[in-house]
Design an enzyme around this catalytic site. Structure first.
Site, PDB file in Angstrom:
ATOM      1  N   CYS A 178      27.912  51.574  45.630  1.00 36.35           N
ATOM      2  CA  CYS A 178      28.052  52.258  44.348  1.00 36.35           C
ATOM      3  C   CYS A 178      28.172  51.153  43.303  1.00 36.35           C
ATOM      4  CB  CYS A 178      29.325  53.117  44.362  1.00 36.35           C
ATOM      5  SG  CYS A 178      29.811  53.630  42.708  1.00 36.35           S
ATOM      6  N   TYR A 237      37.926  35.535 110.538  1.00 35.17           N
ATOM      7  CA  TYR A 237      37.182  34.355 110.972  1.00 35.17           C
ATOM      8  C   TYR A 237      37.337  34.185 112.470  1.00 35.17           C
ATOM      9  CZ  TYR A 237      41.762  32.065 110.948  1.00 35.17           C
ATOM     10  OH  TYR A 237      43.063  31.758 111.168  1.00 35.17           O
ATOM     11  N   CYS A 280      32.716  58.814  42.622  1.00 37.34           N
ATOM     12  CA  CYS A 280      32.310  59.003  41.221  1.00 37.34           C
ATOM     13  C   CYS A 280      30.932  59.639  41.076  1.00 37.34           C
ATOM     14  CB  CYS A 280      32.369  57.674  40.482  1.00 37.34           C
ATOM     15  SG  CYS A 280      31.061  56.542  41.025  1.00 37.34           S
ATOM     16  N   GLU A 313      47.239  35.452  91.116  1.00 36.78           N
ATOM     17  CA  GLU A 313      45.932  34.997  90.607  1.00 36.78           C
ATOM     18  C   GLU A 313      45.308  36.096  89.758  1.00 36.78           C
ATOM     19  OE1 GLU A 313      44.772  34.554  94.627  1.00 36.78           O
ATOM     20  OE2 GLU A 313      43.381  36.232  94.580  1.00 36.78           O
ATOM     21  N   LYS A 368      43.111  39.121  88.342  1.00 39.67           N
ATOM     22  CA  LYS A 368      42.369  40.245  88.926  1.00 39.67           C
ATOM     23  C   LYS A 368      41.061  40.324  88.157  1.00 39.67           C
ATOM     24  CE  LYS A 368      42.858  45.073  90.318  1.00 39.67           C
ATOM     25  NZ  LYS A 368      41.545  45.503  89.880  1.00 39.67           N
ATOM     26  N   LYS A 375      48.436  45.731  86.665  1.00 36.87           N
ATOM     27  CA  LYS A 375      47.355  46.070  85.733  1.00 36.87           C
ATOM     28  C   LYS A 375      47.798  45.876  84.286  1.00 36.87           C
ATOM     29  CE  LYS A 375      44.198  48.793  86.850  1.00 36.87           C
ATOM     30  NZ  LYS A 375      42.760  48.685  87.067  1.00 36.87           N
ATOM     31  N   CYS A 383      33.824  52.945  38.628  1.00 37.00           N
ATOM     32  CA  CYS A 383      34.192  53.769  39.796  1.00 37.00           C
ATOM     33  C   CYS A 383      35.672  53.528  40.119  1.00 37.00           C
ATOM     34  CB  CYS A 383      33.318  53.392  40.986  1.00 37.00           C
ATOM     35  SG  CYS A 383      33.784  54.216  42.507  1.00 37.00           S
ATOM     36  N   CYS A 420      27.906  58.379  45.330  1.00 37.21           N
ATOM     37  CA  CYS A 420      29.252  57.877  45.626  1.00 37.21           C
ATOM     38  C   CYS A 420      30.214  59.042  45.848  1.00 37.21           C
ATOM     39  CB  CYS A 420      29.733  57.009  44.460  1.00 37.21           C
ATOM     40  SG  CYS A 420      31.444  56.477  44.659  1.00 37.21           S
ATOM     41  N   ASP A 437      37.587  41.304  86.717  1.00 35.89           N
ATOM     42  CA  ASP A 437      37.061  42.633  86.434  1.00 35.89           C
ATOM     43  C   ASP A 437      35.550  42.632  86.634  1.00 35.89           C
ATOM     44  OD1 ASP A 437      37.180  45.224  85.768  1.00 35.89           O
ATOM     45  OD2 ASP A 437      37.550  44.943  83.623  1.00 35.89           O
TER      46      ASP A 437
HETATM   47  S1  IVH Z   1      42.472  41.012  96.917  1.00 36.48           S
HETATM   48  C1  IVH Z   1      42.899  43.207 100.888  1.00 36.48           C
HETATM   49  N1  IVH Z   1      42.233  39.566  94.775  1.00 36.48           N
HETATM   50  O1  IVH Z   1      40.494  44.501  92.750  1.00 36.48           O
HETATM   51  C2  IVH Z   1      42.971  42.598  99.543  1.00 36.48           C
HETATM   52  N2  IVH Z   1      41.202  41.708  94.768  1.00 36.48           N
HETATM   53  O2  IVH Z   1      41.890  47.170  92.975  1.00 36.48           O
HETATM   54  C3  IVH Z   1      41.681  42.514  98.891  1.00 36.48           C
HETATM   55  N3  IVH Z   1      39.963  42.205  92.708  1.00 36.48           N
HETATM   56  O3  IVH Z   1      38.861  45.895  95.504  1.00 36.48           O
HETATM   57  C4  IVH Z   1      41.690  42.429  97.446  1.00 36.48           C
HETATM   58  N4  IVH Z   1      40.365  40.296  91.692  1.00 36.48           N
HETATM   59  O4  IVH Z   1      37.538  44.243  94.046  1.00 36.48           O
HETATM   60  C5  IVH Z   1      41.927  40.739  95.350  1.00 36.48           C
HETATM   61  N5  IVH Z   1      42.069  38.122  92.979  1.00 36.48           N
HETATM   62  C6  IVH Z   1      41.772  39.278  93.546  1.00 36.48           C
HETATM   63  C7  IVH Z   1      40.992  40.256  92.898  1.00 36.48           C
HETATM   64  C8  IVH Z   1      40.728  41.472  93.541  1.00 36.48           C
HETATM   65  C9  IVH Z   1      39.749  41.473  91.608  1.00 36.48           C
HETATM   66  C10 IVH Z   1      39.453  43.578  92.909  1.00 36.48           C
HETATM   67  C11 IVH Z   1      38.848  43.832  94.260  1.00 36.48           C
HETATM   68  C12 IVH Z   1      39.633  44.983  94.818  1.00 36.48           C
HETATM   69  C13 IVH Z   1      40.241  45.590  93.606  1.00 36.48           C
HETATM   70  C14 IVH Z   1      41.523  46.303  93.965  1.00 36.48           C
END
Ligand code: IVH
Length: 692
Positions: free
Chosen positions: A451, A248, A436, A130, A132, A339, A456, A433, A134
């Site tokens: 200019c 949970y 020129c 999924e 990541k 990354k 020129c 300029c 930012d």
């Molecule tokens: S899972 C124990 N899933 O990336 C696992 N983290 O460098 C928990 N982040 O601290 C993290 N998207 O803030 C997870 N789809 C995603 C994410 C994600 C962004 C961030 C998160 C984490 C950091 C790790």
């Protein structure tokens, strides 16, 4: 989250409440508003207008004010808070918030998979991949269906309590149907983000208030979470993706819900409970090679998303297996971040060059200490004009943040004043300029210094470079360097001379074998038959870009027909406004320009519009514009499809526009188009249907 029947039911109650406010039932009204918040913020498919929502919301405020004892904790009105209860106390997370190990290439991912397979004693492992996101990470705790606490990550063990601010994010529900799943308490994790569009709007607002802008949406999101006043947080349009259940407790006697056996299932559960989880974005892949392929492919899609991501997260899908592998003291062994190449970097602004373009505009170009971003080395970046330098307060010697996003030309985002040593100096703009020495001038309505010396040399050379360039006459194997070289050697002094080069001399120059001379000759010859719009563009008329050149060419037969058109007639062409019409009119009323065109005609260049339109002309005569992020088509492909069917692409919204195709996160163009009744506003899916 809502079944089809529930949606229809809630929508009909909505309409009834709007029509007969005296029929409103308090509890039902809350359900109705909660439903519309979900439609707007989570599924991004609003079913009523903002105005109608506001009407109903106001009814709720009034009813609750009349009976304060009937206000429920998860009422939509309870998001609004005040700074008094925003204390940011430090609280321990129920489960430490670990971070992820990073990977950057296929080898890293293969290593991760090998270790996981060894630990699990399996031949292959199924992963869930999924985005990541930012942004800034948060944890949320819900008990007995209610949101009771929201925290920042802090040091991973304890974070700051920011519940009141988190309640301002409308995609985070204040209550969820935990009891339906037999769950009593749950701690979940996610990322607060600011969309690219909201970030731009936010920076515009800062600019208007003459405040320093922020470098990226991540900083904006993180900074917002610790604002004292929740109302300010609400104004920032934050959003949140929820991607992890960390803990949970089940109610006695209940069985673990099936969805809680895999990560992908937990994303579905979160989605069903009303969260914006990456339910649609996730991908289940049954082996690491598939994951590697997905990761490398996805990087190119990064720019099509309406929010920033800095990579992908790869998680082992099976929870039992996750548990078996456990974690190190820093990160889980069952997940890894892949990354993408970094897009921002810091470097030193060492010097400024002032370059003169073909229209005489003087552009300041930053000379930087070379730095690698996104896989290329950057050492020089345009700073556009003087205003840009002053607005960003850029100084010689400054440490600056630079950005290179996808195919976009690198930009200086900002300087970092905190790192100034006192030796930095103000950038002085020249008054004459640099080539020129002619005195520079600036029109009141323009940001650039120019200019205006027609002789020129920089402008003469730049005009020739533009003439032969790829989008203009496309004379391959000419290039900037040859133009400069021939100019210095006095072999080439004006555009017509391109067609009269002395190849005997050129053939004797170093680096010019017979083959390269033949190639150059052939390319020059071939350019004589280029379509008319290329010549219109190649002339370098101010404000006439490629699109406008195509429009103009499609309305004339011979290029010199333009001598006889009035500004009003020019303005009747799609995409030609007052400024452009004036510039074209002026160009074709200057004797030296007409002489140039006649010289080129005598040299054998095509001056005539040959009919190239409408392969399948079902869009012929129609004007299109795309706005926002398209998710299925590349913008350039979509535009090409329109042109191939005889339609035109406009560069802005005007009454000449027939169709505005709206992608995700569309902004001001959409707003403008809504005010012009004749424009049809259609989605990307409608567009695809239309062209098919
Ligand atoms: S899972 C124990 N899933 O990336 C696992 N983290 O460098 C928990 N982040 O601290 C993290 N998207 O803030 C997870 N789809 C995603 C994410 C994600 C962004 C961030 C998160 C984490 C950091 C790790």
């Amino acid at each position: 989250m809502y079944t089809k029947d529930q949606i229809l039911d809630l929508q009909s109650i909505t309409k009834e409440f709007l029509e007969s406010p005296h029929n409103i039932i308090l509890d039902t009204l809350r359900k109705v508003l909660k439903f519309h918040e979900y439609q707007y913020y989570v599924v991004a498919m609003p079913l009523i207008s903002d105005y109608e929502y506001d009407l109903l919301y106001q009814q709720l405020v009034n009813l609750e004010a009349a009976s304060p004892n009937l206000v429920s904790k998860d009422s939509p009105t309870q998001r609004v808070g005040n700074s008094l209860n925003n204390n940011f106390e430090t609280v321990a997370h129920l489960v430490p918030m670990l971070s992820l190990e990073n990977s950057y290439n296929a080898d890293d991912l293969n290593d991760f998979d090998r270790k996981a397979r060894e630990g699990a004693q399996l031949d292959s492992i199924t992963y869930c991949v999924e985005p990541k996101f930012d942004g800034a990470s948060i944890s949320l705790v819900y008990e007995n269906d209610m949101l009771v606490r929201a925290c920042t990550r802090g040091d991973g063990v304890a974070g700051e309590e920011i519940t009141q601010n988190i309640k301002q994010i409308r995609s985070i529900p204040l209550s969820i149907p935990l009891s339906e799943y037999g769950i009593q308490q749950i701690e979940i994790r996610g990322e607060v983000i600011m969309s690219k569009k909201s970030f731009e709007d936010f920076n515009e607002k800062l600019k208007a208030k003459q405040l320093a802008t922020l470098a990226n949406p991540r900083n904006a999101a993180a900074g917002s979470l610790r604002m004292k006043d929740p109302k300010e947080v609400a104004e920032r349009n934050l959003d949140a993706f929820i991607y992890h259940i960390s803990f949970y407790t089940l109610k006695t006697g209940a069985n673990t819900p099936d969805l809680l056996k895999t990560h992908s299932g937990s994303l579905e559960l979160l989605w069903n409970m009303g969260f914006r989880s990456p339910q649609k974005e996730k991908k289940i892949i049954s082996n690491i090679q598939g994951v590697i392929n997905f990761c490398t492919d996805f990087e190119t899609e990064r720019d099509t998303l309406p929010y920033e991501i800095d990579g992908l997260v790869i998680k082992i899908n099976d929870f039992a297996l996750q548990e078996k592998l456990g974690m190190t003291s820093h990160h889980p062994r069952w997940a890894i971040a892949y990354k993408f190449k970094a897009r921002q970097a810091t470097t030193i602004l060492e010097n400024v060059d002032f370059q003169v373009g073909r229209t005489g505009a003087v552009t300041p170009v930053a000379k930087l200490q070379a730095v690698a971003i996104g896989g290329v080395t950057v050492s020089s970046i345009s700073m556009h004009n003087e205003e840009y330098i002053r607005e960003k307060d850029l100084r010689l010697g400054d440490t600056v943040i630079i950005e290179r996003a996808g195919d976009v030309i690198p930009q200086i985002v900002q300087s970092i004043p905190a790192l100034r040593k006192g030796t930095e100096t103000i950038i002085e703009f020249p008054t004459t300029c640099p080539i020129c020495d002619y005195t520079l001038e600036k029109e009141e309505t323009e940001a650039v210094w120019r200019c205006n010396n027609p002789l020129c040399t920089a402008q003469i050379v730049e005009r020739m470079i533009h003439f032969v360039s790829k989008d203009a006459m496309d004379i391959k194997s000419f290039g900037d360097a040859n133009i400069r070289k021939f100019y210095e050697m006095e072999l080439l002094k004006s555009i017509p001379q391109i067609y009269n080069l002395d190849f005997e001399i050129i053939g004797k120059l170093e680096g010019f074998g017979k083959k390269s001379v033949d190639n150059l000759k052939a390319a020059i010859e071939a350019s004589k038959t280029q379509p008319l719009y290329r010549l219109v563009y190649a002339l370098g008329i101010r404000f006439v870009g490629e699109t406008t050149a195509k429009t103009i060419a499609s309305h004339i037969h011979h290029i010199l027909d333009l001598e006889n058109l009035t500004e009003e007639q020019l303005q009747s062409f799609e995409d030609v406004g007052v400024k452009v019409a004036k510039s074209i009119f002026q160009y074709f009323h200057e004797a030296k320009n007409i002489a140039l065109i006649k010289d080129l005609e005598a040299l054998g260049l095509n001056m005539i519009q040959t009919n190239t339109t409408a392969v399948d002309g079902n869009l012929s005569g129609l004007n299109f514009l795309f706005t926002g992020t398209l998710t299925q088509l590349k913008r350039s492909d979509a535009e090409a499809m329109v042109e191939a069917r005889g339609g035109h692409i406009l560069s802005g919204v005007s009454s000449k526009l027939n169709y505005l195709v709206v992608g995700e996160d569309a902004g001001s163009k959409l707003e403008k188009a809504k005010k012009i009744a004749s424009i049809k506003i259609i989605s990307e899916a409608d567009f695809i249907e239309l062209i098919n």
